[in-house]
Enzyme design. Structure first.
Site, short mmCIF file in Angstrom:
data_model
loop_
_atom_site.label_atom_id
_atom_site.label_comp_id
_atom_site.label_asym_id
_atom_site.label_seq_id
_atom_site.Cartn_x
_atom_site.Cartn_y
_atom_site.Cartn_z
CG ASP A 158 15.40 6.04 21.40
OD1 ASP A 158 16.18 6.95 21.09
OD2 ASP A 158 15.73 4.84 21.42
CG HIS A 187 19.80 2.67 21.55
ND1 HIS A 187 18.79 1.93 20.97
CD2 HIS A 187 20.76 2.80 20.60
CE1 HIS A 187 19.15 1.62 19.73
NE2 HIS A 187 20.32 2.15 19.48
CG ASP A 219 11.79 3.89 23.22
OD1 ASP A 219 11.74 3.41 22.06
OD2 ASP A 219 12.76 3.72 23.98
CD GLU A 244 16.21 1.73 25.29
OE1 GLU A 244 16.89 0.72 25.00
OE2 GLU A 244 15.81 2.54 24.44
#
Length: 222
Positions: A187, A182, A22, A24
């Protein structure tokens, strides 16, 4: 883990080593927007044939020079890329991606796999950002398959009728902390648990598909 248990993963996905990722970011454009955080979870098969989470990789990334950061995306992920503590702790993009690749290659070799395959929730975004960062920094030893991925959106839609990660996790009986959402590592961890839950549920109802024959499983239990 014994030698036979390490070999089980190599048989499960045709020699591909599953890694949940994951990221960001500062937006959705992998060529222009900043890569800001990476979370990754490797998986393994235990002696009972269950797929479980294994080891973790996590780092914050300082935006590459000229990177765009959309205000809407920054509001969602809550990242302040200019906070002094974050700047001090974060890695250069090249170092963060190289660290990820070294982490995967070490475990991939241990599990007798020939290449990694990325798992994610809406994994096209994660895949594109990691590959764009590798190309931008001229990192050639990328362990991931260039286009094949596993997406828990599709798997959760099939298994639970849910496509949003939070709802899919809850439908699978997993906990969900909205305050932690987030964060790339959180996540990734939730996505990994969701993936393992679905894979194990399939194995429970349809039988194991990760060994060449049942005797392989029996040998690992001795």
């Amino acid at each position: 883990m014994c030698e036979e248990e390490f070999k089980l993963m190599a048989r499960r996905f045709r020699g591909y080593y599953p890694v949940v990722v994951d990221v960001e970011t500062g937006g959705f454009d992998h060529n222009k927007d900043a890569l800001l955080e990476i979370g990754a979870i490797t998986l393994k098969i235990d002696s009972e044939g269950k797929m479980i989470t294994n080891n973790t990789y996590h780092c914050h990334i300082n935006p590459f020079e000229g990177a765009n950061m959309e205000p809407a995306s920054m509001e969602i992920n809550g990242i302040d890329p200019h906070h002094p503590f974050r700047v001090a702790a974060a890695l250069h993009e090249a170092d963060g991606v190289r660290g990820l690749f070294r982490f995967i290659q070490k475990e991939m070799k241990q599990h007798k796999c020939k290449r990694a395959i990325m798992i994610g929730h809406n994994t096209t975004l994660d895949h594109n950002f990691i590959f764009a960062a590798a190309e931008r920094n001229k990192i050639s030893r990328n362990p991931f398959h260039p286009f094949s991925t596993f997406d828990t959106v599709s798997l959760a839609g099939l298994a639970y009728g849910q496509t949003v990660l939070a709802r899919a996790a809850q439908a699978a009986g997993l906990s969900w902390d909205t305050a932690e959402a987030h964060s790339a590592l959180y996540d990734a961890s939730q996505t990994a648990e969701l993936f393992c839950t679905i894979i194990n549920r399939w194995a429970d109802t349809s039988g194991p598909v990760w060994t060449e024959n049942q005797s392989d499983l029996n040998q690992t239990k001795r």
